[in-house]
Design a protein around this motif. Structure first.
Motif, PDB file in Angstrom:
ATOM      1  N   PRO A 198       0.792  -1.239   0.000  1.00  0.00           N
ATOM      2  CA  PRO A 198       0.000   0.000   0.000  1.00  0.00           C
ATOM      3  C   PRO A 198       0.819   1.281   0.000  1.00  0.00           C
ATOM      4  CG  PRO A 198      -0.990  -1.610   1.467  1.00  0.00           C
ATOM      5  CD  PRO A 198       0.309  -2.204   1.014  1.00  0.00           C
ATOM      6  N   TRP A 199       1.831   1.378   0.865  1.00  0.00           N
ATOM      7  CA  TRP A 199       2.610   2.614   0.906  1.00  0.00           C
ATOM      8  C   TRP A 199       3.520   2.749  -0.322  1.00  0.00           C
ATOM      9  CZ3 TRP A 199       3.331  -1.637   3.969  1.00  0.00           C
ATOM     10  CH2 TRP A 199       4.570  -2.274   3.901  1.00  0.00           C
ATOM     11  N   GLU A 200       3.933   1.619  -0.901  1.00  0.00           N
ATOM     12  CA  GLU A 200       4.711   1.682  -2.134  1.00  0.00           C
ATOM     13  C   GLU A 200       3.861   2.202  -3.280  1.00  0.00           C
ATOM     14  OE1 GLU A 200       7.685  -2.132  -1.286  1.00  0.00           O
ATOM     15  OE2 GLU A 200       5.905  -2.378  -2.516  1.00  0.00           O
ATOM     16  N   GLU A 201       2.634   1.731  -3.338  1.00  0.00           N
ATOM     17  CA  GLU A 201       1.708   2.165  -4.385  1.00  0.00           C
ATOM     18  C   GLU A 201       1.486   3.670  -4.305  1.00  0.00           C
ATOM     19  OE1 GLU A 201      -2.889   1.294  -5.840  1.00  0.00           O
ATOM     20  OE2 GLU A 201      -2.111   0.408  -4.005  1.00  0.00           O
ATOM     21  N   VAL A 202       1.273   4.181  -3.092  1.00  0.00           N
ATOM     22  CA  VAL A 202       1.041   5.615  -2.911  1.00  0.00           C
ATOM     23  C   VAL A 202       2.278   6.414  -3.324  1.00  0.00           C
ATOM     24  CG1 VAL A 202       0.745   7.404  -1.148  1.00  0.00           C
ATOM     25  CG2 VAL A 202      -0.715   5.378  -1.123  1.00  0.00           C
ATOM     26  N   ALA A 203       3.450   5.934  -2.924  1.00  0.00           N
ATOM     27  CA  ALA A 203       4.688   6.654  -3.248  1.00  0.00           C
ATOM     28  C   ALA A 203       4.947   6.672  -4.748  1.00  0.00           C
ATOM     29  CB  ALA A 203       5.864   6.017  -2.508  1.00  0.00           C
TER      30      ALA A 203
END
Length: 374
Positions: free
Chosen positions: A146-151
């Motif tokens: 999830p945080w990789e996708e946002v970044a």
């Protein structure tokens, strides 16, 4: 120009602060525990207190910044089982979103570092694996975390974004403590078939420093050495740590190994049990040079260091989880006559473990990861 480091009180974060200072950078640390950061770095860095769940990035920390090394996140291998993975995930997601919001239009470099874990299931709303350059190099069959996708989705002309999935560091850590503690109980995890993506701390800091300076390199990078470590090598090393009074011990079946390590290490256990690991193809294509392309000896040395320090979390979480997961396996082996009653009782080296045993001195434990899970 300054560089911001979040999660600086963690192992890799601390090492990166020291490297950036040695390279002449002005370092600003964003930490949930500014007093701990002060103890670690003194006056060599500018420290700003930041609690991502409740506040935005301090505006004063952003003035004149050229790059951000974002490591902050709750550890995957600590805390109670219930909700641990969710907290580790949400802490990274919230902190990453707030950092991206703060950097909008600033024209800086953002380098987000993740542990090279394999998600148990594809996150809801995750983008397709081929949506970003380099994703087809995962070798893990999973969508971005999830945080990789946002970044990665935040990359733009005014914000250069790269995400690094960092492999197992070849230094004392919770993962190695768990493996050694199990071996001391006569229980050796069956890691045969596993391919462990690892990297030495020196290569990791050199790689992160290089990527931080290269705003032209964007997308996903796999922060592992070119040569993975065979799980069988780790199993053979652990077998040498079995107590003398448990000569045969118990080699845990693969399924039990996966369950037990997952209960203690959370998603971080997938680094130890993955049968496929990605290769650092994009790093090599960019000209990266690894001082230690095969980190096997370095990891074995770290494993031996943990064994010599005798760091044993057997008085707390690990012993309870061993009993819950391994108990049925031991009982079945006893019925078949494969192990003796003495062998079936997990004990510490030299004498039976008791509830009254004091925990090892704090100085012998791996570094407290107050702000980061790396």
């Amino acid at each position: 120009m300054a560089v911001i480091v979040t999660g600086a009180t963690g192992r890799i974060g601390h090492a990166m602060v020291q490297r950036l200072l040695a390279e002449g950078a002005a370092v600003r640390v964003l930490s949930r525990r500014p007093l701990l950061a002060q103890d670690l770095f003194g006056g060599s860095v500018e420290i700003h207190e930041w609690h991502p769940f409740s506040e935005n990035v301090p505006a004063a920390a952003l003035d004149g910044v050229r790059g951000v090394l974002h490591l902050m996140g709750a550890p995957f291998a600590d805390g109670p089982i219930r909700g641990r993975d969710a907290l580790a995930t949400s802490s990274r997601l919230v902190a990453t979103r707030r950092m991206i919001d703060a950097l909008a239009g600033c024209g800086v470099r953002l380098l987000v570092v993740s542990p090279a874990i394999v998600p148990r299931e594809v996150p809801a709303g995750a983008v397709a694996a081929h949506a970003f350059d380099g994703m087809d190099d995962l070798g893990q069959g999973g969508a971005p975390l999830p945080w990789e996708e946002v970044a990665l989705a935040a990359h733009s002309d005014s914000l250069s974004v790269a995400v690094v999935r960092l492999g197992l560091l070849t230094q004392p850590s919770e993962a190695l403590v768990a493996l050694v503690a199990l071996a001391r109980m006569g229980l050796v995890p069956k890691l045969d078939g596993a391919q462990i993506g690892a990297i030495t701390p020196g290569d990791a800091t050199a790689m992160l420093s290089g990527l931080l300076a290269r705003s032209d390199l964007t997308g996903l990078f796999h922060g592992v050495a070119p040569i993975p470590i065979p799980g069988q090598v780790i199993r053979e090393a652990l077998e040498q740590l079995r107590p003398a009074f448990i000569p045969g011990g118990i080699t845990l079946p693969s399924m039990v190994t996966t369950r037990l390590l997952a209960r203690y290490l959370g998603l971080l256990a997938t680094i130890l049990t993955a049968s496929q690991v990605p290769e650092p193809r994009r790093l090599l294509a960019a000209g990266a040079v690894f001082e230690t392309p095969d980190p096997t000896d370095a990891l074995l040395a770290a494993l031996q260091t943990v064994a010599e320090l005798d760091v044993q979390p057997t008085s707390g979480r690990l012993r309870e989880r061993v009993k819950a997961v391994v108990g049925p396996v031991v009982a079945k082996a006893l019925r078949r006559g494969q192990v003796s009653t003495a062998e079936a009782t997990p004990q510490a080296t030299g004498s039976p473990a008791t509830d009254e045993q004091p925990p090892p001195p704090t100085a012998q434990r791996p570094r407290d990861r107050a702000d980061g899970g790396m």
